[in-house]
Design an enzyme around this catalytic site. Structure first.
Site, short mmCIF file in Angstrom:
data_model
loop_
_atom_site.label_atom_id
_atom_site.label_comp_id
_atom_site.label_asym_id
_atom_site.label_seq_id
_atom_site.Cartn_x
_atom_site.Cartn_y
_atom_site.Cartn_z
N GLU A 157 0.85 -1.19 0.00
CA GLU A 157 0.00 0.00 0.00
C GLU A 157 0.89 1.24 0.00
OE1 GLU A 157 -3.25 0.49 2.70
OE2 GLU A 157 -4.16 -1.42 2.14
N HIS A 212 -4.66 6.82 -0.29
CA HIS A 212 -3.87 5.60 -0.21
C HIS A 212 -4.44 4.54 -1.15
CE1 HIS A 212 -7.01 4.51 2.76
NE2 HIS A 212 -6.66 3.26 2.58
N HIS A 260 -5.42 0.39 -2.13
CA HIS A 260 -5.91 -0.89 -1.61
C HIS A 260 -5.68 -1.95 -2.67
CE1 HIS A 260 -9.07 0.06 1.78
NE2 HIS A 260 -7.87 0.50 2.08
N ASP A 309 -9.62 2.77 8.26
CA ASP A 309 -9.65 3.96 7.41
C ASP A 309 -10.64 4.98 7.96
OD1 ASP A 309 -7.80 2.92 5.56
OD2 ASP A 309 -9.39 2.06 4.31
#
Length: 153
Positions: free
Chosen positions: A29, A93, A95, A106
């Protein structure tokens, strides 16, 4: 957006995101902060720039933990270089899933960030999956998380 304003993500930002897609099993990630402007004429938000993973950040296949070092300095540089017209607009970010959805972690992190207090009315949180990119916003007055519809060019 619920308030009738728009969010524009610049092409250079999308290119940076795409460089970090988790397409291979070994990909970790990635993430960073969203930096941009709020247009005086319309109140629309523009994400002009983002940070990318820094050496101090923690990255695994299913987790990204951003540390402030590096990201804060880059934001400060942009802020001063652009006559203080740039704002912190949120976080992004990746996934390792086709169509991303926020985890409990999150959402908890987004609420934590929104409680710091910020100048603008909304913060944005972007998750880039392997196929789709999704954007959520949090309104500073009610801290409600909303999935934004995405207009295509």
């Amino acid at each position: 957006m619920p308030c009738g304003k728009k969010l524009l993500i610049k092409d250079n930002v999308l290119k940076k995101f795409n460089a970090y897609k988790q397409l291979k099993k070994k990909d970790k990630e990635a993430g960073g902060i969203l930096v941009g402007q709020i247009l005086i004429e319309t109140g629309n938000y523009v994400i002009d720039n983002v940070t990318t993973p820094m050496a101090q950040d923690k990255r695994t296949r299913h987790r990204f933990s951003r540390k402030s070092q590096g990201h804060q300095e880059y934001y400060n540089y942009l802020f001063h270089k652009n006559d203080r017209r740039y704002f912190y607009l949120g976080e992004w970010h990746t996934h390792p899933e086709r169509i991303p959805s926020p985890s409990f972690t999150d959402k908890r992190n987004w609420h934590r960030i929104s409680n710091f207090g910020f100048e603008n009315e909304y913060l944005f949180f972007i998750i880039l999956g392997t196929i789709e990119l999704k954007v959520w916003s949090i309104n500073k007055s009610n801290h409600k998380i909303v999935l934004l519809d995405r207009e295509r060019k």
